[in-house]
Write an enzyme that holds these catalytic residues in place. Structure first.
Site, PDB file in Angstrom:
ATOM      1  N   ASN A 171       0.837  -1.197   0.000  1.00  0.00           N
ATOM      2  CA  ASN A 171       0.000   0.000   0.000  1.00  0.00           C
ATOM      3  C   ASN A 171       0.878   1.256   0.000  1.00  0.00           C
ATOM      4  OD1 ASN A 171      -2.074  -1.809   0.194  1.00  0.00           O
ATOM      5  ND2 ASN A 171      -2.349  -1.542   2.405  1.00  0.00           N
ATOM      6  N   HIS A 180       5.918  -0.446  -2.580  1.00  0.00           N
ATOM      7  CA  HIS A 180       5.440   0.300  -3.751  1.00  0.00           C
ATOM      8  C   HIS A 180       5.476   1.808  -3.539  1.00  0.00           C
ATOM      9  CE1 HIS A 180       3.088  -3.513  -5.135  1.00  0.00           C
ATOM     10  NE2 HIS A 180       4.389  -3.610  -5.329  1.00  0.00           N
ATOM     11  N   CYS A 196      11.156  14.091  -8.198  1.00  0.00           N
ATOM     12  CA  CYS A 196      11.198  14.604  -9.577  1.00  0.00           C
ATOM     13  C   CYS A 196      11.653  13.496 -10.525  1.00  0.00           C
ATOM     14  CB  CYS A 196      12.123  15.815  -9.680  1.00  0.00           C
ATOM     15  SG  CYS A 196      13.851  15.455  -9.394  1.00  0.00           S
ATOM     16  N   CYS A 232      10.574  20.467 -10.355  1.00  0.00           N
ATOM     17  CA  CYS A 232      11.486  20.338  -9.222  1.00  0.00           C
ATOM     18  C   CYS A 232      12.238  21.649  -9.006  1.00  0.00           C
ATOM     19  CB  CYS A 232      12.489  19.213  -9.507  1.00  0.00           C
ATOM     20  SG  CYS A 232      13.780  19.056  -8.272  1.00  0.00           S
ATOM     21  N   CYS A 236      16.149  20.774  -9.891  1.00  0.00           N
ATOM     22  CA  CYS A 236      16.692  20.488 -11.233  1.00  0.00           C
ATOM     23  C   CYS A 236      15.722  20.872 -12.354  1.00  0.00           C
ATOM     24  CB  CYS A 236      17.034  19.002 -11.351  1.00  0.00           C
ATOM     25  SG  CYS A 236      15.602  17.912 -11.383  1.00  0.00           S
TER      26      CYS A 236
HETATM   27  P1  OAD Z   1      -6.167  -5.955  -4.677  1.00  0.00           P
HETATM   28  O1  OAD Z   1      -7.204  -4.925  -4.928  1.00  0.00           O
HETATM   29  O2  OAD Z   1      -5.600  -6.774  -5.800  1.00  0.00           O
HETATM   30  O3  OAD Z   1      -6.697  -7.016  -3.600  1.00  0.00           O
HETATM   31  C1  OAD Z   1      -7.314  -6.557  -2.435  1.00  0.00           C
HETATM   32  C2  OAD Z   1      -7.573  -7.803  -1.584  1.00  0.00           C
HETATM   33  O4  OAD Z   1      -8.125  -7.368  -0.346  1.00  0.00           O
HETATM   34  C3  OAD Z   1      -8.578  -8.764  -2.204  1.00  0.00           C
HETATM   35  O5  OAD Z   1      -8.068 -10.085  -2.095  1.00  0.00           O
HETATM   36  C4  OAD Z   1      -9.836  -8.596  -1.335  1.00  0.00           C
HETATM   37  O6  OAD Z   1     -10.537  -9.828  -1.183  1.00  0.00           O
HETATM   38  C5  OAD Z   1      -9.218  -8.208  -0.019  1.00  0.00           C
HETATM   39  N1  OAD Z   1     -10.072  -7.395   0.859  1.00  0.00           N
HETATM   40  C6  OAD Z   1     -11.060  -6.540   0.515  1.00  0.00           C
HETATM   41  N2  OAD Z   1     -11.599  -5.982   1.634  1.00  0.00           N
HETATM   42  C7  OAD Z   1     -10.901  -6.499   2.699  1.00  0.00           C
HETATM   43  C8  OAD Z   1     -10.961  -6.334   4.106  1.00  0.00           C
HETATM   44  N3  OAD Z   1     -11.865  -5.501   4.678  1.00  0.00           N
HETATM   45  N4  OAD Z   1     -10.105  -7.028   4.891  1.00  0.00           N
HETATM   46  C9  OAD Z   1      -9.208  -7.882   4.336  1.00  0.00           C
HETATM   47  N5  OAD Z   1      -9.083  -8.088   2.997  1.00  0.00           N
HETATM   48  C10 OAD Z   1      -9.934  -7.403   2.200  1.00  0.00           C
HETATM   49  O7  OAD Z   1      -4.984  -5.188  -3.915  1.00  0.00           O
HETATM   50  P2  OAD Z   1      -3.522  -5.712  -3.684  1.00  0.00           P
HETATM   51  O8  OAD Z   1      -3.479  -7.193  -3.497  1.00  0.00           O
HETATM   52  O9  OAD Z   1      -2.950  -4.875  -2.609  1.00  0.00           O
HETATM   53  O10 OAD Z   1       0.614  -2.493  -7.322  1.00  0.00           O
HETATM   54  O11 OAD Z   1      -2.796  -5.333  -5.055  1.00  0.00           O
HETATM   55  C11 OAD Z   1      -1.388  -5.517  -5.092  1.00  0.00           C
HETATM   56  C12 OAD Z   1      -0.837  -4.526  -6.048  1.00  0.00           C
HETATM   57  O12 OAD Z   1      -1.574  -4.600  -7.278  1.00  0.00           O
HETATM   58  C13 OAD Z   1      -0.988  -3.086  -5.623  1.00  0.00           C
HETATM   59  O13 OAD Z   1      -0.014  -2.705  -4.698  1.00  0.00           O
HETATM   60  C14 OAD Z   1      -0.770  -2.390  -6.944  1.00  0.00           C
HETATM   61  C15 OAD Z   1      -1.621  -3.274  -7.828  1.00  0.00           C
HETATM   62  O14 OAD Z   1      -1.070  -3.417  -9.089  1.00  0.00           O
HETATM   63  C16 OAD Z   1       1.198  -1.334  -7.828  1.00  0.00           C
HETATM   64  O15 OAD Z   1       0.590  -0.295  -7.878  1.00  0.00           O
HETATM   65  C17 OAD Z   1       2.599  -1.515  -8.292  1.00  0.00           C
END
Ligand code: OAD
Length: 249
Positions: A107, A124, A132, A152, A155
């Site tokens: 996050n 992330h 910048c 920036c 620069c």
């Molecule tokens: P996702 O949106 O892919 O997944 C969110 C997860 O949280 C899902 O499995 C839901 O079931 C779960 N969820 C929803 N509400 C919840 C709650 N109240 N308690 C517990 N779990 C809950 O998000 P991420 O897995 O974080 O990368 O995504 C990973 C990465 O994908 C992000 O950091 C981003 C994205 O591409 C970048 O930006 C580089």
């Protein structure tokens, strides 16, 4: 005493209480109860017609820097208004009981630090930080009345959020520390992540190979679920406080 909302297996509470090295991985799900939309939820309002994958990329920024800057300005404001929820606060409490605690997060909202967590590895980046394009200079204050994106002061190159975009490398030190924390953990707690995006998605499997007990907290199944010794099917804002009570109550 009223029946707890979530039944925590007694042996899990015992394992947690004895843990010397606890490593946690969080994803967008832990901030869902703070009102921060998860990645795979549809975007709201004026951003509804965009997918994050279309905006959070170097190519999108090259193509339309103003659009990408304004999307992050909207998200920066959203996350600044959000408050840590009981799930974030429970992790800060757990950290106080564990000799070697690491919190790896995908996050960028900074809510773990605002909840009091100290050993936070931001894989992330952090949306509240701005840098910048050319010099990677971190910029605290910027003037967006003249030009958007602003430039920036050191620069003159365009400013961007200090977050990892799709296709970009993760911060080397944070990623190495995350691998070390996964491979030395007694317990690996995966919370609120769809376990779809590499390299974060591989961390719990590395921990398991190195002998860690795997615990997952998620209302849905994920690719990790069948490898987890404990799969607590629920919202982290409910499950994590329920973990703290019987273990260190
Ligand atoms: P996702 O949106 O892919 O997944 C969110 C997860 O949280 C899902 O499995 C839901 O079931 C779960 N969820 C929803 N509400 C919840 C709650 N109240 N308690 C517990 N779990 C809950 O998000 P991420 O897995 O974080 O990368 O995504 C990973 C990465 O994908 C992000 O950091 C981003 C994205 O591409 C970048 O930006 C580089």
């Amino acid at each position: 005493m009223s029946k707890p909302l979530v039944e925590i297996p007694a042996e899990l509470a015992n394992i947690l209480r004895r843990a010397q090295r606890l490593t946690v991985l969080t994803g967008a799900g832990i901030s869902a109860e703070s009102g921060v939309p998860t990645f795979r939820e549809a975007q709201t309002g004026l951003w509804a017609r965009f997918r994050p994958e279309e905006l959070a990329t170097p190519a999108a920024y090259q193509r339309d820097p103003r659009l990408v800057w304004e999307w992050y300005a909207w998200r920066r404001e959203l996350t600044a208004k959000a408050q840590p929820n009981p799930g974030h606060l429970a992790l800060a409490e757990i950290e106080r009981h564990i000799p070697h605690f690491s919190l790896i997060t995908q996050n960028v909202d900074g809510l773990h630090q605002r909840a009091g967590s100290r050993q936070v590895l931001e894989l992330h980046g952090n949306i509240q930080r701005v840098k910048c394009m050319d010099g990677n200079h971190l910029v605290e204050n910027w003037d967006d009345s003249v030009e958007i994106p602003p430039r920036c002061p050191l620069c003159g190159s365009l400013l961007r959020p200090d977050v990892v975009w799709f296709g970009e490398n993760l911060p080397v030190k944070a990623l190495q520390a995350a691998w070390d924390a996964a491979e030395t953990a007694d317990i690996f707690l995966s919370i609120g992540t769809s376990t779809q995006v590499e390299p974060a998605a591989s961390l719990p499997f590395a921990a398991k190979r190195c002998g860690a007990v795997i615990v997952e907290v998620n209302p849905q199944e994920t690719p990790l679920t069948k490898s987890a010794q404990y799969s607590l099917r629920g919202r982290s804002g409910v499950v994590l406080p329920a973990l703290v009570q019987p273990t260190w109550g």
